[in-house]
Scaffold this active site. Sequence first.
Site, short mmCIF file in Angstrom:
data_model
loop_
_atom_site.label_atom_id
_atom_site.label_comp_id
_atom_site.label_asym_id
_atom_site.label_seq_id
_atom_site.Cartn_x
_atom_site.Cartn_y
_atom_site.Cartn_z
N GLU A 164 0.94 -1.06 -0.03
CA GLU A 164 -0.14 0.21 -0.25
C GLU A 164 0.95 1.18 0.12
O GLU A 164 0.56 2.48 -0.56
CB GLU A 164 -0.89 -0.21 1.28
CG GLU A 164 -1.93 -1.16 1.06
CD GLU A 164 -3.15 -1.21 2.28
OE1 GLU A 164 -2.62 -0.27 3.38
OE2 GLU A 164 -3.99 -1.79 2.21
N HIS A 197 -10.32 1.43 0.31
CA HIS A 197 -10.59 0.56 1.31
C HIS A 197 -12.04 0.22 1.50
O HIS A 197 -12.45 -0.57 2.27
CB HIS A 197 -10.16 0.96 2.69
CG HIS A 197 -8.40 0.62 2.96
ND1 HIS A 197 -7.68 1.69 2.40
CD2 HIS A 197 -7.99 -0.26 3.69
CE1 HIS A 197 -6.45 1.38 2.60
NE2 HIS A 197 -6.60 0.08 3.55
#
Length: 306
Positions: A164, A197
Amino acid sequence: MFNASEMPPKTTIQPVLEALASANTLPQIPIITSVTCCFVLAVLYVGSLYVWSTKHNRDHPSTIKRRFASVSVVMLFSPFFVWYFSSPELLSEESFAKLLGFRWHGLWQAVVIPYGLTMLLFMGPIFVNCQNESIGSYFDLDYWRGCLHNIIWVRNHVMAPLSEEFVFRACMMPLILQSFTPMTAVFITPLFFGVAHLHHIAERLSLGVELSTALLIGLFQFIYTTLFGFYSAFLFARTGHIVAPFLVHAFCNHMGLPDLQDLWQQELWRRVLAIVLYIVGLAGWILLLPLATNPSLYGNTLYWNV
């Protein structure tokens, strides 16, 4: 007596001012280019998690291993966006590794200072955790062997922060910073991180969670991840190192959200002390943040000149 004729003409000062201004900005690329690249990278990252057809949930070892493979492929292709769409002038002036946050200058500072700063922020939760867990376990080799053999731990503390931060910071920030000021870039890239997310909402629905509950949790997670994204992007822009947000991300994943229920179950004196540490930690973090992330500490002259 002061002679006004001795003052340097404005025509000689102006070029100097323009040179200083240009020295504090990166070569520019169109906003549509940088934003589109970041959007595509976010879609690729999230899409890679669902490219596999599986009947298992996200915590099943086979699902985790497949996702490791797919996000690794995304990590391999992500730097291409930086290399292809960045300003040719910038690529000719700076090394490609430096653009991605990989450099030796200021490395130990980037490892130690942001991590210590984040521990200060979590001083209250750390104190509460120490009441429930033995701090000696962190010095036990068997503890770390068990962690490294636990694929969920590896995902949460190694692969997720690494992938990420590499995609959303090392590959997005260099592009956004070529279209916006550093502070604006810090507030833009976390939005991609937060939206990325939201796919957890679909996962919760597949587990039978009610729609309203899944949406509420998803909204909360979007806010939390976006706020963390601000901090992580700020660290990258200020330090010029990818290792700083990576280590902080891994630490925050380990700590999780503060357990307020556990806090109120402590004895009165421990509860009061923990609350004081919560407040002191937050206040100290706010006060020290600009000092501890001063770009001069890290030799960062690329992304955030001061």
